[in-house]
Design an enzyme around this catalytic site. Structure first.
Site, PDB file in Angstrom:
ATOM      1  N   GLU A   1       0.879  -1.168   0.000  1.00 27.02           N
ATOM      2  CA  GLU A   1       0.000   0.000   0.000  1.00 27.02           C
ATOM      3  C   GLU A   1       0.919   1.220   0.000  1.00 27.02           C
ATOM      4  O   GLU A   1       1.577   1.498   0.991  1.00 27.02           O
ATOM      5  CB  GLU A   1      -0.866  -0.042   1.263  1.00 27.02           C
ATOM      6  CG  GLU A   1      -2.088   0.818   1.212  1.00 27.02           C
ATOM      7  CD  GLU A   1      -2.901   0.643   2.480  1.00 27.02           C
ATOM      8  OE1 GLU A   1      -3.554  -0.406   2.641  1.00 27.02           O
ATOM      9  OE2 GLU A   1      -2.857   1.540   3.333  1.00 27.02           O
TER      10      GLU A   1
ATOM     11  N   ASP B   1      -3.676  10.354   9.598  1.00 27.25           N
ATOM     12  CA  ASP B   1      -2.386   9.779   9.989  1.00 27.25           C
ATOM     13  C   ASP B   1      -1.926  10.272  11.354  1.00 27.25           C
ATOM     14  O   ASP B   1      -2.043  11.453  11.688  1.00 27.25           O
ATOM     15  CB  ASP B   1      -1.328  10.116   8.944  1.00 27.25           C
ATOM     16  CG  ASP B   1      -1.596   9.422   7.628  1.00 27.25           C
ATOM     17  OD1 ASP B   1      -2.084   8.277   7.665  1.00 27.25           O
ATOM     18  OD2 ASP B   1      -1.330  10.011   6.568  1.00 27.25           O
TER      19      ASP B   1
ATOM     20  N   TYR C   1     -11.763  -2.193   3.562  1.00 29.64           N
ATOM     21  CA  TYR C   1     -10.803  -1.793   4.598  1.00 29.64           C
ATOM     22  C   TYR C   1     -11.570  -1.479   5.877  1.00 29.64           C
ATOM     23  O   TYR C   1     -12.334  -0.524   5.929  1.00 29.64           O
ATOM     24  CB  TYR C   1     -10.054  -0.547   4.117  1.00 29.64           C
ATOM     25  CG  TYR C   1      -8.807  -0.178   4.890  1.00 29.64           C
ATOM     26  CD1 TYR C   1      -8.836   0.028   6.267  1.00 29.64           C
ATOM     27  CD2 TYR C   1      -7.586  -0.012   4.236  1.00 29.64           C
ATOM     28  CE1 TYR C   1      -7.683   0.377   6.961  1.00 29.64           C
ATOM     29  CE2 TYR C   1      -6.425   0.335   4.925  1.00 29.64           C
ATOM     30  CZ  TYR C   1      -6.487   0.540   6.288  1.00 29.64           C
ATOM     31  OH  TYR C   1      -5.353   0.895   6.974  1.00 29.64           O
TER      32      TYR C   1
END
Length: 261
Positions: free
Chosen positions: A48, A59, A173
């Site tokens: 990825e 993040d 996901y």
């Protein structure tokens, strides 16, 4: 290789996927190709590859610091595609591109997918693109036959999950935590229940990311999912070792230890 072929292979081998996330350009753009090859040699089933973005909302501090360094060291979209071109010739496992919507929109949605097709990228994940705003994105992805992976979180309600699985290709996901990336404790019981519910709505593989940072967690997650996604711990390892003489060999061994190969 496409994701569907990799997951078919993994099913025959009766094991879950080990998916390794790294941001392009970290610690510098010229390093990414060899880092990806080390991850593959260490046992990663899918790479990825992230496109660095200056406002990475999902993040945590480890990946934020890495993408900041990548941008400071010259990572940009043109170098990213150049890297994909070099990987296309040597990498044998699927590549999924993870990014935010701004870089795609700025580059041009159609042109973005055209380039991904050229370099045989299997899928795209866009962290901050709501399903309700994704019509043109999906149209172009389908035109170039690129899988579109959407996210389901612990707080996603059932009706929205139904809509997400209809627009997802490649794998679903599942975000294991309510928060940003980075090493966390994983609530296996709650995640297992959620994944069982998702699998009643879709035949696609369901992979789990965010928070996973150890071999034990990878093994536990792969007992009830189709794959474990590890990012921050790999990025942290790269940060601590990239200036060492045998860095690539160290990274290969570290990857093998995470997926126990």
């Amino acid at each position: 290789m496409r994701l569907k072929d990799k997951f078919k292979q993994l099913k025959k081998e009766n094991r879950g996927a080990f998916i390794a996330y790294v941001p392009f350009g970290f610690p510098n753009p010229s390093a990414t190709k060899n880092i990806c090859l080390s991850l593959e040699r260490g046992g990663a089933d899918v790479i990825e590859l992230g496109i660095p973005f200056s406002d990475p909302l999902a993040d945590g501090p480890i990946i934020q610091a890495a993408t900041t360094k990548a941008l400071a060291n010259g990572a940009n979209i043109d170098k990213f595609f150049s890297c994909l071109g070099s990987l296309d010739k040597v990498l044998t496992i699927p590549v999924a591109v993870m990014t935010y919507y701004n870089p795609i929109f700025k580059f041009g949605i159609s042109q973005f997918f055209k380039q991904l097709k050229k370099y045989k990228v299997s899928a795209v994940l866009v962290v901050d693109l709501p399903l309700e705003e994704s019509d043109e994105y999906l149209k172009q992805a389908r035109k170039y036959d690129i899988d579109t992976i959407f996210f389901i979180t612990p707080t996603t309600d059932k009706e929205r999950i139904k809509r997400i699985v209809r627009s997802t290709k490649g794998f679903i996901y599942y975000i294991s935590i309510t928060g940003i990336t980075g090493p966390k404790d994983i609530a296996y019981g709650a995640i297992t229940k959620q994944i069982k519910g998702i699998k009643k709505l879709s035949n696609l593989p369901v992979c789990v990311g965010f928070g996973i940072h150890s071999a034990k967690q990878v093994a536990e997650v792969n007992k009830f999912s189709d794959g474990a996604i590890v990012g921050s711990s790999i990025v942290k390892f790269i940060e601590g070792n990239y200036d060492k003489k045998d860095f690539l060999r160290r990274l290969e061994r570290y990857t093998a230890s995470l997926c126990m190969k």
